[in-house]
Scaffold this motif. Structure first.
Motif, PDB file in Angstrom:
ATOM      1  N   ILE A 105       0.838  -1.210   0.000  1.00 38.73           N
ATOM      2  CA  ILE A 105       0.000   0.000   0.000  1.00 38.73           C
ATOM      3  C   ILE A 105       0.872   1.259   0.000  1.00 38.73           C
ATOM      4  O   ILE A 105       0.363   2.367   0.163  1.00 38.73           O
ATOM      5  CB  ILE A 105      -0.976   0.026   1.195  1.00 38.73           C
ATOM      6  N   GLY A 106       2.165   1.072  -0.183  1.00 42.75           N
ATOM      7  CA  GLY A 106       3.082   2.201  -0.243  1.00 42.75           C
ATOM      8  C   GLY A 106       4.504   1.703  -0.150  1.00 42.75           C
ATOM      9  O   GLY A 106       4.750   0.494  -0.063  1.00 42.75           O
ATOM     10  N   TRP A 135       5.704   7.055   0.605  1.00 40.54           N
ATOM     11  CA  TRP A 135       4.351   7.397   0.178  1.00 40.54           C
ATOM     12  C   TRP A 135       3.426   6.267   0.625  1.00 40.54           C
ATOM     13  O   TRP A 135       3.845   5.127   0.771  1.00 40.54           O
ATOM     14  CB  TRP A 135       4.257   7.638  -1.337  1.00 40.54           C
ATOM     15  N   VAL A 136       2.186   6.633   0.870  1.00 34.02           N
ATOM     16  CA  VAL A 136       1.152   5.675   1.250  1.00 34.02           C
ATOM     17  C   VAL A 136      -0.038   5.903   0.326  1.00 34.02           C
ATOM     18  O   VAL A 136      -0.389   7.051   0.016  1.00 34.02           O
ATOM     19  CB  VAL A 136       0.740   5.849   2.734  1.00 34.02           C
ATOM     20  N   ALA A 137      -0.652   4.828  -0.121  1.00 33.09           N
ATOM     21  CA  ALA A 137      -1.793   4.906  -1.034  1.00 33.09           C
ATOM     22  C   ALA A 137      -2.923   5.746  -0.425  1.00 33.09           C
ATOM     23  O   ALA A 137      -3.193   5.678   0.780  1.00 33.09           O
ATOM     24  CB  ALA A 137      -2.301   3.506  -1.361  1.00 33.09           C
ATOM     25  N   GLU A 138      -3.562   6.524  -1.269  1.00 30.46           N
ATOM     26  CA  GLU A 138      -4.584   7.458  -0.804  1.00 30.46           C
ATOM     27  C   GLU A 138      -5.694   6.822   0.035  1.00 30.46           C
ATOM     28  O   GLU A 138      -6.113   7.417   1.033  1.00 30.46           O
ATOM     29  CB  GLU A 138      -5.178   8.221  -1.994  1.00 30.46           C
ATOM     30  N   PRO A 139      -6.191   5.625  -0.290  1.00 29.70           N
ATOM     31  CA  PRO A 139      -7.239   5.047   0.560  1.00 29.70           C
ATOM     32  C   PRO A 139      -6.804   4.796   2.006  1.00 29.70           C
ATOM     33  O   PRO A 139      -7.643   4.557   2.873  1.00 29.70           O
ATOM     34  CB  PRO A 139      -7.577   3.719  -0.136  1.00 29.70           C
ATOM     35  N   PHE A 140      -5.497   4.866   2.264  1.00 30.44           N
ATOM     36  CA  PHE A 140      -4.974   4.571   3.601  1.00 30.44           C
ATOM     37  C   PHE A 140      -4.476   5.823   4.316  1.00 30.44           C
ATOM     38  O   PHE A 140      -3.877   5.728   5.386  1.00 30.44           O
ATOM     39  CB  PHE A 140      -3.863   3.520   3.492  1.00 30.44           C
ATOM     40  N   TRP A 141      -4.716   6.988   3.746  1.00 30.00           N
ATOM     41  CA  TRP A 141      -4.333   8.246   4.390  1.00 30.00           C
ATOM     42  C   TRP A 141      -5.175   8.447   5.650  1.00 30.00           C
ATOM     43  O   TRP A 141      -6.336   8.042   5.737  1.00 30.00           O
ATOM     44  CB  TRP A 141      -4.554   9.426   3.458  1.00 30.00           C
TER      45      TRP A 141
END
Length: 168
Positions: free
Chosen positions: A67-68, A88-94
């Motif tokens: 996921i990043g 970086w971390v995938a947007e759904p996991f922000w």
């Protein structure tokens, strides 16, 4: 949310392309991070990571799905005791504490495994989320270079944050 940091695998390709192909991710990273992010980009990245002997780049995962990514990039010359952190971390996991936790884990890794005294990270002045991740982990703002970064026709502030071994 539970997450882990592990080596990047060839089997991560589908997840990498799925999550990296996002303008909201690319907008806050260097131009070396392509957008759109293609399967070929992902293959080249995984190959680079697997063949790289200096940088330490890991997958951030949940349920063993990438996921990043998070990495440490050793410096040279007069900066030999410094390592640059990137992630970086995938947007759904922000907003779920994953980036904050991943940075905490990679700081521990850096000071346990590398002969460095300082970990630093750069953030766009507009990237408040990343700045919060860093400050929550004890990073201190060391410098702000106003309107130094130029991306997609616009200028951005370059924020430099540092964490010193003595802060442990």
């Amino acid at each position: 949310m539970d997450f882990n940091i592990r080596e990047i695998r060839t089997s991560d390709l589908d997840d990498l392309v799925k999550y990296a192909n996002n303008a909201n991710i690319a907008d806050n990273l260097t131009d070396r991070f392509p957008y759109p992010y293609s399967r070929k980009d992902g293959e080249e990245f995984i190959e680079m990571v697997q063949n790289n002997t200096t940088d330490r780049i890991f997958a951030i995962t949940t349920n063993d799905h990438l996921i990043g990514t998070i990495g440490l990039h050793p410096q040279s010359g007069l900066y030999i005791k410094n390592v640059e952190l990137g992630y970086w971390v995938a947007e759904p996991f922000w907003g779920k504490g994953i980036a904050t936790g991943a940075v905490r884990k990679i700081l521990e890794y850096a000071f346990e495994n590398l002969d460095v005294d300082r970990v630093f990270a750069k953030a766009f002045g507009s990237n408040i989320g990343s700045q919060k991740v860093l400050t929550k982990n004890g990073f201190r703002l060391e410098a702000c270079f106003p309107k130094t970064l130029f991306k997609d026709g616009e200028y951005y502030d370059d924020m430099v944050f540092g964490f010193r071994r003595e802060q442990l």
